[in-house]
Design an enzyme around this catalytic site. Structure first.
Site, mmCIF file in Angstrom:
data_model
loop_
_atom_site.group_PDB
_atom_site.id
_atom_site.type_symbol
_atom_site.label_atom_id
_atom_site.label_comp_id
_atom_site.label_asym_id
_atom_site.label_seq_id
_atom_site.Cartn_x
_atom_site.Cartn_y
_atom_site.Cartn_z
ATOM 1 C CB CYS A 1 0.786 -6.389 13.936
ATOM 2 S SG CYS A 1 1.942 -5.064 13.515
ATOM 3 N N GLY B 1 0.248 -20.045 18.897
ATOM 4 C CA GLY B 1 -0.736 -20.876 19.596
ATOM 5 C C GLY B 1 -0.829 -20.546 21.080
ATOM 6 N NE ARG C 1 -0.008 -8.656 2.343
ATOM 7 C CZ ARG C 1 -0.548 -8.306 3.510
ATOM 8 N NH1 ARG C 1 -1.640 -8.896 3.942
ATOM 9 N NH2 ARG C 1 -0.001 -7.378 4.256
ATOM 10 C CE1 TYR D 1 0.278 -5.938 -1.692
ATOM 11 C CE2 TYR D 1 -0.855 -3.978 -0.894
ATOM 12 C CZ TYR D 1 -0.312 -5.215 -0.667
ATOM 13 O OH TYR D 1 -0.374 -5.755 0.599
ATOM 14 N NE ARG E 1 -2.349 -1.379 3.510
ATOM 15 C CZ ARG E 1 -1.789 -0.635 4.447
ATOM 16 N NH1 ARG E 1 -1.827 0.702 4.356
ATOM 17 N NH2 ARG E 1 -1.181 -1.172 5.479
ATOM 18 C CG HIS F 1 -7.006 -3.213 9.994
ATOM 19 N ND1 HIS F 1 -5.702 -2.775 10.081
ATOM 20 C CD2 HIS F 1 -6.981 -4.236 9.110
ATOM 21 C CE1 HIS F 1 -4.929 -3.492 9.285
ATOM 22 N NE2 HIS F 1 -5.673 -4.395 8.685
ATOM 23 C CB SER G 1 -0.694 -3.791 7.881
ATOM 24 O OG SER G 1 -1.869 -3.057 7.574
ATOM 25 C CE LYS H 1 -7.120 -3.970 4.876
ATOM 26 N NZ LYS H 1 -5.850 -4.242 5.497
ATOM 27 C CG ASN I 1 0.282 -15.851 12.318
ATOM 28 O OD1 ASN I 1 0.768 -16.973 12.298
ATOM 29 N ND2 ASN I 1 0.602 -14.925 11.419
ATOM 30 C CG ASP J 1 -7.318 -7.403 6.842
ATOM 31 O OD1 ASP J 1 -6.337 -7.194 7.580
ATOM 32 O OD2 ASP J 1 -7.600 -6.668 5.873
HETATM 33 N N1 LIG Z 1 6.583 -12.964 17.630
HETATM 34 C C1 LIG Z 1 5.366 -13.137 17.119
HETATM 35 N N2 LIG Z 1 5.161 -12.911 15.804
HETATM 36 C C2 LIG Z 1 3.913 -13.091 15.326
HETATM 37 C C3 LIG Z 1 2.842 -13.517 16.149
HETATM 38 N N3 LIG Z 1 1.736 -13.604 15.383
HETATM 39 C C4 LIG Z 1 2.110 -13.229 14.130
HETATM 40 N N4 LIG Z 1 3.423 -12.929 14.080
HETATM 41 C C5 LIG Z 1 4.187 -12.508 12.881
HETATM 42 O O1 LIG Z 1 3.601 -11.340 12.330
HETATM 43 C C6 LIG Z 1 3.711 -11.332 10.903
HETATM 44 C C7 LIG Z 1 2.419 -11.006 10.228
HETATM 45 O O2 LIG Z 1 1.362 -11.667 10.795
HETATM 46 P P1 LIG Z 1 -0.100 -11.733 10.115
HETATM 47 O O3 LIG Z 1 -0.941 -12.605 11.011
HETATM 48 O O4 LIG Z 1 0.010 -12.142 8.715
HETATM 49 O O5 LIG Z 1 -0.536 -10.191 10.153
HETATM 50 P P2 LIG Z 1 -1.938 -9.481 9.815
HETATM 51 O O6 LIG Z 1 -2.223 -8.612 11.000
HETATM 52 O O7 LIG Z 1 -2.967 -10.478 9.451
HETATM 53 O O8 LIG Z 1 -1.543 -8.549 8.572
HETATM 54 P P3 LIG Z 1 -2.337 -7.809 7.363
HETATM 55 O O9 LIG Z 1 -2.847 -8.837 6.448
HETATM 56 O O10 LIG Z 1 -1.240 -6.976 6.761
HETATM 57 O O11 LIG Z 1 -3.400 -6.927 7.935
HETATM 58 C C8 LIG Z 1 4.249 -12.708 10.522
HETATM 59 O O12 LIG Z 1 5.609 -12.571 10.191
HETATM 60 C C9 LIG Z 1 4.067 -13.525 11.756
HETATM 61 O O13 LIG Z 1 5.027 -14.530 11.836
HETATM 62 C C10 LIG Z 1 3.101 -13.764 17.539
HETATM 63 O O14 LIG Z 1 2.227 -14.127 18.321
HETATM 64 N N5 LIG Z 1 4.381 -13.551 17.970
HETATM 65 O O1 LIG Z 2 -4.410 -4.080 2.415
HETATM 66 C C1 LIG Z 2 -3.569 -4.885 2.081
HETATM 67 O O2 LIG Z 2 -3.001 -4.853 0.991
HETATM 68 C C2 LIG Z 2 -3.227 -6.017 2.992
HETATM 69 C C3 LIG Z 2 -3.597 -5.774 4.371
HETATM 70 O O3 LIG Z 2 -4.417 -6.470 4.947
HETATM 71 C C4 LIG Z 2 -2.976 -4.644 5.067
HETATM 72 O O4 LIG Z 2 -2.052 -4.012 4.558
HETATM 73 O O5 LIG Z 2 -3.422 -4.369 6.212
HETATM 74 MN MN LIG Z 3 -4.919 -5.706 6.970
#
Ligand SMILES: Nc1nc2c(ncn2[C@@H]2O[C@H](COP(=O)(O)OP(=O)(O)OP(=O)(O)O)[C@@H](O)[C@H]2O)c(=O)[nH]1
Ligand SMILES: O=C([O-])CC(=O)C(=O)O
Ligand SMILES: [Mn+2]
Length: 595
Positions: free
Chosen positions: A256, A496, A371, A203, A70, A232, A254, A212, A260, A283
């Site tokens: 963070c 987990g 992605r 993208y 973005r 979000h 994003s 978004k 997961n 998301d």
């Molecule tokens: N240390 C740590 N890293 C984490 C944890 N959960 C996720 N991560 C890391 O955070 C990164 C992104 O995690 P995602 O779950 O894809 O993030 P998201 O918030 O869904 O991101 P967007 O799709 O961009 O909105 C990855 O590299 C993960 O490995 C956690 O509990 N601990």
């Molecule tokens: O919007 C995107 O391209 C992917 C996403 O979830 C973010 O950046 O928070």
């Molecule tokens: Mn997002």
């Protein structure tokens, strides 16, 4: 009053007159249509076939190397009154923005196909859902929208039906990949007109306009006007051994950890006891008060557009299982036998995300913001409730970010106003999801800094307004999975094991544990977090769960300064809450105050 179909046709004709495509294709959302588009993209090189033995139905897309995330500096919100846009957004006068964008769009689809994509954000029969139509010249966007939204015939029928109620209720989105020239790239939002114009990027977050642009920036405006919240946030269901499920919504910036947490696998002991996790969304979350006063949430999306790097059998096996077939990968690396690859997976890459022979000197093999796009139905923990027209009742709202220091593993707000302050005060280190420096701490209120489509001061006031007679609001928490020790390593195992923290929240919601009250909120008392089977020493837990008073006094002062940036629209109640917490922390020691 003209029917909505007439309004839609009129707009499509106007756009066609401007962009001059060779033909117009109205998307029906069928499997046949998807397959035809894929074949066409394989033929012209937009998609590359991956190993169909190991990954049936999986394809790779390599974007232009300058079009990988973005672009917040090129993303604008064009309210007629600049004041309404707020210091949290970039602004342009709507008339000027339309003129600028229309000049870019003029003739841009010559010789190409223009696709009309009617889509529904949310279950097709849900009163919480909202529809839109995206016009694009990118078949990659059409294929991704097919996975990410309820797209095609059913959505168009709903749009036509809603036309009986009012004219032109659908969000209009116009997109062209353009020349992919960063100097001719803009993502413009016109909240009053419920319109989006996006030019020059393919993208995800810039081009899949349902995500978004619509579901957050435009929808946050709709939500404010109609009395709901567009956030979000992931939505996850936690089922205890007695078969009772609590739904939790969590906002992290994003990259963070939303995907997961939404798909987490309970630690061994929890699994044995019968705990289960249900994924509702990863998301975006739209929620509104129900007749019983609780907040009910839907996931407006139908798929995941997830971060690939770091996704592995140890971190997120559910995601890995989801993407074993029928997935579009963007900017990942490939192995010698043509399987998708990224940092965190076993095996070795031979070709990097740009298609070059892999050389570590060029940086990571997969782009850090590479992605996968996949239907949510492929997730082993996908909740049947995700299709529920009424949504799921939310028991707890969680805020969190990447905070290497100070912020404890978990804390609970004393009430809604304090929780809104926790959300507004959120900070996080920046990630690769947006272009710019990575690892810089910035405030990101409610993880909505790039997505709140109007003045943050008004947005905070909207949040506060949910606390009213008859409301049965969720408890609010703040978590930090990213606290680091002196060695620079994460103190908390995360992933987990985060269920241990969610269980404490649920125990609090059910009134089973009392916690320890501190000026910054309620923290788990010793023994309240279940740690069996976890190799973590008491000193580390102590570090994760104690309040550093001097550090917090400085933090509260910084929060106050940040909030003042939204004056005069900052709600007085929020500033008063910041002062209440600062007061509870006591006077700043002389050294901290003068530092
Ligand atoms: N240390 C740590 N890293 C984490 C944890 N959960 C996720 N991560 C890391 O955070 C990164 C992104 O995690 P995602 O779950 O894809 O993030 P998201 O918030 O869904 O991101 P967007 O799709 O961009 O909105 C990855 O590299 C993960 O490995 C956690 O509990 N601990
Ligand atoms: O919007 C995107 O391209 C992917 C996403 O979830 C973010 O950046 O928070
Ligand atoms: Mn997002």
């Amino acid at each position: 009053m003209a029917s909505t179909l007439e309004a839609l046709e009129r707009w499509v004709n106007e756009v066609a007159a401007l962009t001059r495509p060779a033909q117009i294709h109205w998307c029906d959302g069928s499997e046949d249509e998807y397959r035809t588009l894929v074949q066409q993209m394989l033929a012209d090189g937009t998609l590359i076939e991956l190993n169909q033995q190991t990954h049936p139905g999986c394809y790779l897309h390599r974007s232009h190397p300058s079009d990988v995330a973005r672009v917040e500096h090129l993303t604008l919100v064009c309210h007629p009154n600049q004041e309404d846009t707020g210091p949290n957004n970039h602004w342009m006068d709507p008339a000027e923005a339309h003129a600028k964008m229309d000049a870019l769009f003029a003739g841009c689809m010559e010789g190409r196909t223009m696709y009309v994509i009617p889509y529904c954000m949310g279950p097709i029969d849900s009163p919480l859902s909202r529809c839109g139509v995206e016009i694009t010249d990118s078949p990659y966007v059409v294929a991704n929208m097919k996975i990410m939204t309820r797209m095609g015939k059913a959505a168009q029928e709903r749009i036509e039906r809603e036309g009986l109620l009012s004219d032109g209720v659908f969000v209009k989105g116009l997109h062209s990949t353009g020349e992919l020239d960063p100097d001719r790239r803009f993502i413009m939002h016109f909240p009053e007109e419920r319109t989006i114009k996006s030019y020059g990027s393919g993208y995800g977050g810039n081009a899949l306009l349902g995500k978004k642009c619509h579901a957050l920036r435009i929808a946050s405006n709709q939500a404010r006007d109609e009395g709901w919240l567009a956030e979000h946030m992931l939505i996850v269901g936690i089922e205890n051994p007695r078969g009772e499920t609590h739904y939790i919504a969590a906002a992290f910036p994003s990259a963070c950890g939303k995907t997961n947490l939404a798909m987490l696998i309970p630690p061994e002991g929890y699994r044995r006891d019968g705990w289960k996790v249900w994924t509702v969304g990863d998301d975006i979350c739209w929620m509104r008060p129900g007749a019983d006063g609780r907040l009910y949430a839907i996931n407006p999306e139908a798929g995941f557009f997830g971060v690939a790097p770091g996704t592995s059998d140890s971190s997120n096996p559910n995601a890995l299982k989801s993407i074993a077939r029928d997935t579009i990968f963007t900017n990942v690396a490939v192995t010698a036998d043509n399987q998708p690859w990224w940092e965190g997976l076993p095996g070795t890459p031979v070709t990097d995300w740009q298609g070059r022979p892999y050389d570590p000197a060029n940086g990571p093999a997969a782009h850090p913001n590479s992605r996968f796009t996949v239907s949510a139905k492929q997730c082993p923990t996908w909740s049947p409730k995700a299709e529920d027209a009424q949504g799921v009742p939310i028991s707890a709202i969680v805020f969190g970010g990447r905070r290497p220091s100070l912020l404890p593993l978990v804390m609970e707000a004393r009430d809604w106003t304090h929780g809104v302050l926790m959300g507004a005060a959120m900070g996080s280190e920046t990630t690769a999801a947006a272009t710019g420096a990575v690892g810089v701490l910035r405030r990101d209120s409610m993880a909505m800094k790039p997505f709140a489509g109007y003045h943050y001061g008004d947005y905070f006031a909207h949040w506060l307004s949910f606390d009213r007679p008859g409301a049965r609001l969720p408890k609010i928490y703040h978590v930090n999975w990213f606290r680091k020790g002196r060695d620079g390593k994460f103190l908390w195992p995360g992933f987990g094991d985060n269920l241990r923290v969610l269980e404490w929240m649920i125990n609090r919601v059910e009134g089973k544990v009392s916690g320890v009250e501190t000026p910054i909120g309620t923290l788990p008392a010793t023994g309240e977090l279940k740690l069996d089977g976890l190799a973590i020493d008491p000193a580390t837990m102590d570090e994760l769960l104690t309040m550093d008073r001097a550090g917090w006094q400085a933090e509260l002062a910084a929060i106050g300064d940040y909030l003042d940036g939204f004056a005069p629209r900052l709600p007085a109640a929020l500033r008063a809450e910041q002062q209440r917490v600062a007061g509870a922390l006591g006077d700043m020691p002389r050294e901290a105050a003068t530092a």
